[in-house]
Write an enzyme that holds these catalytic residues in place. Sequence first.
Site, mmCIF file in Angstrom:
data_model
loop_
_atom_site.group_PDB
_atom_site.id
_atom_site.type_symbol
_atom_site.label_atom_id
_atom_site.label_comp_id
_atom_site.label_asym_id
_atom_site.label_seq_id
_atom_site.Cartn_x
_atom_site.Cartn_y
_atom_site.Cartn_z
ATOM 1 N N TYR A 178 -4.735 -2.969 35.562
ATOM 2 C CA TYR A 178 -5.083 -3.959 34.519
ATOM 3 C C TYR A 178 -3.855 -4.333 33.675
ATOM 4 O O TYR A 178 -3.428 -5.500 33.673
ATOM 5 C CB TYR A 178 -6.203 -3.361 33.664
ATOM 6 C CG TYR A 178 -6.573 -4.152 32.440
ATOM 7 C CD1 TYR A 178 -6.731 -5.539 32.483
ATOM 8 C CD2 TYR A 178 -6.799 -3.509 31.220
ATOM 9 C CE1 TYR A 178 -7.095 -6.258 31.342
ATOM 10 C CE2 TYR A 178 -7.171 -4.210 30.087
ATOM 11 C CZ TYR A 178 -7.303 -5.585 30.150
ATOM 12 O OH TYR A 178 -7.665 -6.281 29.025
ATOM 13 N N SER A 182 -0.862 6.467 24.527
ATOM 14 C CA SER A 182 -2.150 5.978 24.051
ATOM 15 C C SER A 182 -2.401 6.472 22.634
ATOM 16 O O SER A 182 -1.960 7.566 22.255
ATOM 17 C CB SER A 182 -3.232 6.519 24.987
ATOM 18 O OG SER A 182 -4.495 6.360 24.400
ATOM 19 N N TYR A 184 -7.425 13.973 28.962
ATOM 20 C CA TYR A 184 -6.673 12.717 29.114
ATOM 21 C C TYR A 184 -5.670 12.570 27.965
ATOM 22 O O TYR A 184 -4.472 12.363 28.191
ATOM 23 C CB TYR A 184 -7.639 11.523 29.145
ATOM 24 C CG TYR A 184 -6.929 10.195 29.000
ATOM 25 C CD1 TYR A 184 -6.118 9.709 30.020
ATOM 26 C CD2 TYR A 184 -7.032 9.436 27.831
ATOM 27 C CE1 TYR A 184 -5.439 8.500 29.880
ATOM 28 C CE2 TYR A 184 -6.364 8.231 27.682
ATOM 29 C CZ TYR A 184 -5.569 7.772 28.711
ATOM 30 O OH TYR A 184 -4.892 6.581 28.563
ATOM 31 N N LYS A 244 -1.336 12.764 27.862
ATOM 32 C CA LYS A 244 -0.401 11.779 27.276
ATOM 33 C C LYS A 244 0.532 12.476 26.276
ATOM 34 O O LYS A 244 1.744 12.218 26.251
ATOM 35 C CB LYS A 244 -1.176 10.650 26.583
ATOM 36 C CG LYS A 244 -1.968 9.775 27.529
ATOM 37 C CD LYS A 244 -1.054 8.942 28.413
ATOM 38 C CE LYS A 244 -1.814 8.042 29.346
ATOM 39 N NZ LYS A 244 -0.976 7.384 30.343
ATOM 40 N N PHE A 252 -3.354 0.758 21.502
ATOM 41 C CA PHE A 252 -4.667 0.896 20.884
ATOM 42 C C PHE A 252 -5.718 0.431 21.900
ATOM 43 O O PHE A 252 -5.812 1.027 22.960
ATOM 44 C CB PHE A 252 -4.669 0.239 19.491
ATOM 45 C CG PHE A 252 -4.078 1.231 18.497
ATOM 46 C CD1 PHE A 252 -2.731 1.593 18.581
ATOM 47 C CD2 PHE A 252 -4.865 1.891 17.578
ATOM 48 C CE1 PHE A 252 -2.185 2.577 17.759
ATOM 49 C CE2 PHE A 252 -4.331 2.875 16.746
ATOM 50 C CZ PHE A 252 -3.000 3.208 16.835
HETATM 51 N N1 NAD Z 1 -6.625 0.410 29.360
HETATM 52 C C1 NAD Z 1 -6.601 1.172 28.278
HETATM 53 O O1 NAD Z 1 -7.545 1.149 27.474
HETATM 54 C C2 NAD Z 1 -5.411 2.063 27.982
HETATM 55 C C3 NAD Z 1 -5.198 2.509 26.662
HETATM 56 C C4 NAD Z 1 -4.112 3.338 26.415
HETATM 57 C C5 NAD Z 1 -3.261 3.725 27.447
HETATM 58 N N2 NAD Z 1 -3.498 3.279 28.714
HETATM 59 C C6 NAD Z 1 -2.606 3.722 29.797
HETATM 60 O O2 NAD Z 1 -1.992 2.596 30.374
HETATM 61 C C7 NAD Z 1 -1.781 2.820 31.775
HETATM 62 C C8 NAD Z 1 -2.362 1.656 32.563
HETATM 63 O O3 NAD Z 1 -3.732 1.527 32.217
HETATM 64 P P1 NAD Z 1 -4.667 0.438 32.905
HETATM 65 O O4 NAD Z 1 -5.780 0.165 31.957
HETATM 66 O O5 NAD Z 1 -3.859 -0.659 33.437
HETATM 67 O O6 NAD Z 1 -5.266 1.330 34.084
HETATM 68 P P2 NAD Z 1 -5.504 0.961 35.641
HETATM 69 O O7 NAD Z 1 -6.299 2.069 36.211
HETATM 70 O O8 NAD Z 1 -6.033 -0.426 35.762
HETATM 71 O O9 NAD Z 1 -4.013 0.983 36.205
HETATM 72 C C9 NAD Z 1 -3.394 2.160 36.656
HETATM 73 C C10 NAD Z 1 -2.778 1.856 37.995
HETATM 74 O O10 NAD Z 1 -2.123 3.047 38.479
HETATM 75 C C11 NAD Z 1 -2.487 3.235 39.843
HETATM 76 N N3 NAD Z 1 -2.389 4.667 40.116
HETATM 77 C C12 NAD Z 1 -3.200 5.664 39.693
HETATM 78 N N4 NAD Z 1 -2.761 6.844 40.140
HETATM 79 C C13 NAD Z 1 -1.623 6.597 40.863
HETATM 80 C C14 NAD Z 1 -0.717 7.402 41.583
HETATM 81 N N5 NAD Z 1 -0.884 8.724 41.638
HETATM 82 N N6 NAD Z 1 0.330 6.816 42.215
HETATM 83 C C15 NAD Z 1 0.497 5.465 42.164
HETATM 84 N N7 NAD Z 1 -0.352 4.649 41.495
HETATM 85 C C16 NAD Z 1 -1.392 5.205 40.853
HETATM 86 C C17 NAD Z 1 -3.893 2.680 39.973
HETATM 87 O O11 NAD Z 1 -4.224 2.339 41.301
HETATM 88 C C18 NAD Z 1 -3.806 1.455 39.064
HETATM 89 O O12 NAD Z 1 -3.339 0.329 39.771
HETATM 90 C C19 NAD Z 1 -2.408 4.165 32.098
HETATM 91 O O13 NAD Z 1 -1.402 5.142 32.117
HETATM 92 C C20 NAD Z 1 -3.347 4.388 30.930
HETATM 93 O O14 NAD Z 1 -3.547 5.759 30.679
HETATM 94 C C21 NAD Z 1 -4.556 2.446 29.010
#
Ligand code: NAD
Length: 341
Positions: free
Chosen positions: A14, A127, A151, A155, A180
């Site tokens: 995403y 996060s 989780y 982080k 956020f």
């Molecule tokens: N979306 C939120 O609300 C949010 C908030 C704070 C932090 N984050 C952090 O931001 C980052 C991205 O979040 P997002 O919402 O885009 O999540 P997402 O799940 O859409 O994207 C994560 C991507 O990483 C890939 N992935 C997972 N494990 C993997 C691995 N071992 N090797 C290679 N690729 C791998 C997944 O296929 C996916 O494409 C994450 O680290 C998440 O913890 C997200």
Amino acid sequence: MARKTVLVTGGAGYIGSHTCVELLNAGFPVVVLDNFRNSHPEAIERVRKLAAGSLKLVTGDVCDSACLERLFAEESIAAVIHFAGLKAVGESVAKPELYYRVNVGGTLTLIEAMLKAQCSRFVFSSSATVYGDPQEVPVPENARFAPESPYGASKAMVERVLTDVAKANPSWRVALLRYFNPVGAHVSGEIGEDPLGPPDNLFPYVAQVAVGKREYLTIHGNDYPTRDGTGERDYIHVVDLARGHVAALDHLDELHAATAINLGRGIGGTVMEVLRAFEKACGHPIKHVVGPRRPGDVARYFADPAQAEKLLGWRAEFDIERACADTWRWQSRYPDGFRTR
Ligand SMILES: NC(=O)c1ccc[n+]([C@@H]2O[C@H](COP(=O)([O-])OP(=O)(O)OC[C@H]3O[C@@H](n4cnc5c(N)ncnc54)[C@H](O)[C@@H]3O)[C@@H](O)[C@H]2O)c1
């Protein structure tokens, strides 16, 4: 000046896919590493259509050291943005070992490959969950660390690891970006959040009710000390967030070692305000019921974003109305996300 290549782990996800668009628009050649555990290769095809420039895809796992070594040997990577990881809080409580393996172990594998390849620029997806239940709002970067789930703890651990690595290797520069609540979609409606199971978060849930995939939204408590009694959160548009990563890359050299930076709007929106804005965006009422409070939820939670403006020259531009309009465009065009036929 020619931009240097950036490795984006989790670039099909995403936030990663929206960041790839902004990186390409800013002229950075991009290499994506993703294992598609929580995403779809179609996302990369859409990014290619939305932005010109060089985008290479490597299908692989960030925990696979041989794959990373090969990648760093074949590509001249100047900086890494590390999104790849697992993000479901509930799942992390049920399977903590998996979350520590992927989120902490994967980052360690990546750091080792970077040290070997002498790549010393790192932007990390942290996060606001590292703060847990905040003692004050807006939440500043020096607020107490109190993650409440595996989780959040994963982080916080990675932040500690990166801080120590930057201390031991004075040439390293690390931005620890604490997001956020990322929401919204690209204005084209071609990429957006595509949850595989029932959504954990408010925006995709409301969107799925609006499009008829779910019957109603449950509001968890309307007796909080907020404007309308529903919980208040800092909803940041994913394109603003993506641009925050470009700003971080542009200012990385000026940062001191490992620096934590909140990425939020600094303004809270309530569940009720999101619901009303979404009804306006989709043009019809959204069925909802009010249930009891959820254990662990806090009333108000939003960022102090001053540091991001000072260090990165970045501030969020888009409001909740815009995020709802963009989410609706994506959701109504692609009700089943990237799997929509
Ligand atoms: N979306 C939120 O609300 C949010 C908030 C704070 C932090 N984050 C952090 O931001 C980052 C991205 O979040 P997002 O919402 O885009 O999540 P997402 O799940 O859409 O994207 C994560 C991507 O990483 C890939 N992935 C997972 N494990 C993997 C691995 N071992 N090797 C290679 N690729 C791998 C997944 O296929 C996916 O494409 C994450 O680290 C998440 O913890 C997200």
